[in-house]
Motif scaffolding. Structure first.
Motif, PDB file in Angstrom:
ATOM      1  N   LYS A  23       0.847  -1.190   0.000  1.00 41.70           N
ATOM      2  CA  LYS A  23       0.000   0.000   0.000  1.00 41.70           C
ATOM      3  C   LYS A  23       0.886   1.245   0.000  1.00 41.70           C
ATOM      4  O   LYS A  23       2.091   1.174   0.257  1.00 41.70           O
ATOM      5  CB  LYS A  23      -0.909   0.009   1.235  1.00 41.70           C
ATOM      6  N   VAL A  24       0.265   2.383  -0.247  1.00 40.71           N
ATOM      7  CA  VAL A  24       0.990   3.653  -0.286  1.00 40.71           C
ATOM      8  C   VAL A  24       1.777   3.860   1.002  1.00 40.71           C
ATOM      9  O   VAL A  24       2.957   4.230   0.974  1.00 40.71           O
ATOM     10  CB  VAL A  24       0.026   4.836  -0.521  1.00 40.71           C
ATOM     11  N   ARG A  25       1.144   3.602   2.153  1.00 46.06           N
ATOM     12  CA  ARG A  25       1.811   3.812   3.432  1.00 46.06           C
ATOM     13  C   ARG A  25       3.059   2.933   3.579  1.00 46.06           C
ATOM     14  O   ARG A  25       4.062   3.347   4.165  1.00 46.06           O
ATOM     15  CB  ARG A  25       0.844   3.545   4.574  1.00 46.06           C
ATOM     16  N   ASP A  26       2.997   1.709   3.032  1.00 46.79           N
ATOM     17  CA  ASP A  26       4.165   0.822   3.068  1.00 46.79           C
ATOM     18  C   ASP A  26       5.318   1.413   2.262  1.00 46.79           C
ATOM     19  O   ASP A  26       6.465   1.384   2.690  1.00 46.79           O
ATOM     20  CB  ASP A  26       3.811  -0.552   2.496  1.00 46.79           C
ATOM     21  N   TYR A  39       2.157  11.691   2.370  1.00 51.33           N
ATOM     22  CA  TYR A  39       1.417  10.538   1.851  1.00 51.33           C
ATOM     23  C   TYR A  39       0.880  10.851   0.459  1.00 51.33           C
ATOM     24  O   TYR A  39       0.984  10.033  -0.448  1.00 51.33           O
ATOM     25  CB  TYR A  39       0.278  10.210   2.825  1.00 51.33           C
ATOM     26  N   ARG A  57      -2.028  -2.122 -10.015  1.00 55.25           N
ATOM     27  CA  ARG A  57      -2.638  -1.941  -8.704  1.00 55.25           C
ATOM     28  C   ARG A  57      -3.936  -2.719  -8.637  1.00 55.25           C
ATOM     29  O   ARG A  57      -4.618  -2.922  -9.641  1.00 55.25           O
ATOM     30  CB  ARG A  57      -2.864  -0.468  -8.394  1.00 55.25           C
ATOM     31  N   ALA A  63      -8.385   0.450  -0.224  1.00 57.48           N
ATOM     32  CA  ALA A  63      -7.010   0.839  -0.567  1.00 57.48           C
ATOM     33  C   ALA A  63      -6.498   0.071  -1.776  1.00 57.48           C
ATOM     34  O   ALA A  63      -6.830  -1.095  -1.974  1.00 57.48           O
ATOM     35  CB  ALA A  63      -6.087   0.584   0.623  1.00 57.48           C
ATOM     36  N   TYR A  64      -5.682   0.760  -2.565  1.00 59.45           N
ATOM     37  CA  TYR A  64      -4.984   0.098  -3.656  1.00 59.45           C
ATOM     38  C   TYR A  64      -3.706  -0.545  -3.126  1.00 59.45           C
ATOM     39  O   TYR A  64      -3.021   0.011  -2.264  1.00 59.45           O
ATOM     40  CB  TYR A  64      -4.606   1.098  -4.756  1.00 59.45           C
ATOM     41  N   TRP A  65      -3.401  -1.709  -3.665  1.00 59.99           N
ATOM     42  CA  TRP A  65      -2.149  -2.409  -3.405  1.00 59.99           C
ATOM     43  C   TRP A  65      -1.362  -2.375  -4.711  1.00 59.99           C
ATOM     44  O   TRP A  65      -1.897  -2.690  -5.767  1.00 59.99           O
ATOM     45  CB  TRP A  65      -2.421  -3.850  -2.968  1.00 59.99           C
ATOM     46  N   TYR A  66      -0.100  -2.001  -4.625  1.00 53.87           N
ATOM     47  CA  TYR A  66       0.732  -1.778  -5.810  1.00 53.87           C
ATOM     48  C   TYR A  66       1.825  -2.831  -5.927  1.00 53.87           C
ATOM     49  O   TYR A  66       2.376  -3.292  -4.929  1.00 53.87           O
ATOM     50  CB  TYR A  66       1.383  -0.394  -5.732  1.00 53.87           C
TER      51      TYR A  66
END
Length: 119
Positions: A23-26, A39, A57, A63-66
């Motif tokens: 995820k973006v946060r990761d 972010y 994605r 949430a999107y996972w990339y």
């Protein structure tokens, strides 16, 4: 690197080294740019990389996972192919490149060529 901006390349580095989609946060937590990033900045970069075809994605929940669209090896290979194609003289480029390789790299090239042409 590979026609990417500095931040795009840093994001791709994180994605290429992730064992699974992130995820973006990761991504934000693993970026090493030497400066704090918002972010939304990382989200924008990932959206741009998705639009350019560099990442895929998947929407899971909200949430999107990339993940990378291609491995780093595939990306580097495509870049090398583009350099040769655009050089106007791929033979000269290859000969000059081969003159700069280490002994270990030279052995790797020989091994790869033997696999391709096992005569």
């Amino acid at each position: 690197m590979y026609g990417l901006g500095e931040l795009e390349a840093a994001v791709m580095h994180v994605l290429w080294h992730a064992a699974e989609p992130v995820k973006v946060r990761d991504v934000l937590g693993k970026l090493e740019t030497g400066k704090p990033l918002a972010y939304t900045t990382v989200l924008t970069v990932l959206d741009n990389l998705h639009r350019k075809g560099w990442v895929r994605r998947t929407l899971i929940g909200k949430a999107y996972w990339y993940r990378p669209a291609h491995s780093m090896v595939e990306t580097v290979t495509r870049s090398l192919r583009a350099v040769l194609d655009e050089s106007g003289d791929p033979e000269a480029v290859l000969l000059d490149f081969v003159s700069s390789v280490s002994d270990h790299e030279s052995e790797l090239l020989r091994k790869a060529l033997r696999k391709r042409h096992p005569d």
